[in-house]
Design an enzyme around this catalytic site. Sequence first.
Site, short mmCIF file in Angstrom:
data_model
loop_
_atom_site.label_atom_id
_atom_site.label_comp_id
_atom_site.label_asym_id
_atom_site.label_seq_id
_atom_site.Cartn_x
_atom_site.Cartn_y
_atom_site.Cartn_z
N LYS A 159 1.14 4.11 -3.15
CA LYS A 159 0.80 5.52 -3.00
C LYS A 159 2.02 6.42 -3.23
O LYS A 159 1.88 7.53 -3.77
CB LYS A 159 0.19 5.77 -1.62
CG LYS A 159 -1.16 5.09 -1.42
CD LYS A 159 -2.19 5.56 -2.43
CE LYS A 159 -3.57 5.01 -2.14
NZ LYS A 159 -4.60 5.52 -3.09
N TYR A 164 0.83 -1.20 0.00
CA TYR A 164 0.00 0.00 0.00
C TYR A 164 0.87 1.26 0.00
O TYR A 164 0.66 2.17 -0.80
CB TYR A 164 -0.93 0.01 1.21
CG TYR A 164 -1.83 1.21 1.26
CD1 TYR A 164 -3.01 1.24 0.53
CD2 TYR A 164 -1.50 2.33 2.02
CE1 TYR A 164 -3.84 2.35 0.55
CE2 TYR A 164 -2.31 3.45 2.06
CZ TYR A 164 -3.48 3.46 1.32
OH TYR A 164 -4.29 4.56 1.33
#
Length: 264
Positions: free
Chosen positions: A173, A169
Amino acid sequence: MTLFPGVALVTGAASGIGRATAISFALEGCRRIAISDINLTGLHETAKYLKEVSSDVDILVNQVDTQEEAQIEDMVQATVAKFGRVDYAVNCAGVGGTRERSTDLTAKQFDFVTNINYRGVWLSSRFELAQMLKQEPLPTHDGRAGNRGAIVNIASQLGIVSTNNAPVYCASKAAVISMTKSDAIDYSKENIRINCVCPGIVDTPMTQGESGFTKALETSIAIAPMNRRGTPQEIADACLFLCSSKASFVQGHAMVIDGGYTIN
């Protein structure tokens, strides 16, 4: 005169930040809005809310899986076929994934998060940019020079600082932030603006429930000086500012909206 006389396209619009952003466009006078998500039921709920806040808004609903390149291309083409252009694109579609160390993750789990959070945003932006290159700027609210289009990608505070048990994750990002900056350099000469927003912990379906991803949030909230979750509306407000002609000199920026988490 509205700040948004053009066409808005919002991905991930079935809930959370995407829904709040689409509704905010309607509230601020945008009358042509395309919304997309894999969740068709949620999209129709969003469309209902749009009509409630603006009875004359024209809405295009597209069910899109952002893992599928052809569906993203069709989304942009359908928007142009109905409305003639794309002026404000906010790419909100994303997933949280599981809370695991790298050695406990499978390649399939890695691909799922990366394909939606990074590849899907890149594909969305790619097709949006291709359309914006074909169009002329719209008039602005105060007569300043306008842009051919504006794109806002949703990244995360965890693309700037990291956390435990979230390698995929965080990396996905961070990739969105870096991609945004690179595209901003490449398309400035074509008068297109590309920025991203880096939310902290926001009260959305992705941060609710009992999943491993959500259980670690309370500690993170306590670290932030403001010691609370953000609201989808607070993130939507930033997205609309970056899309508007009031942000005409903002380019390649990663705007952090996290209650102070990354400064503590």
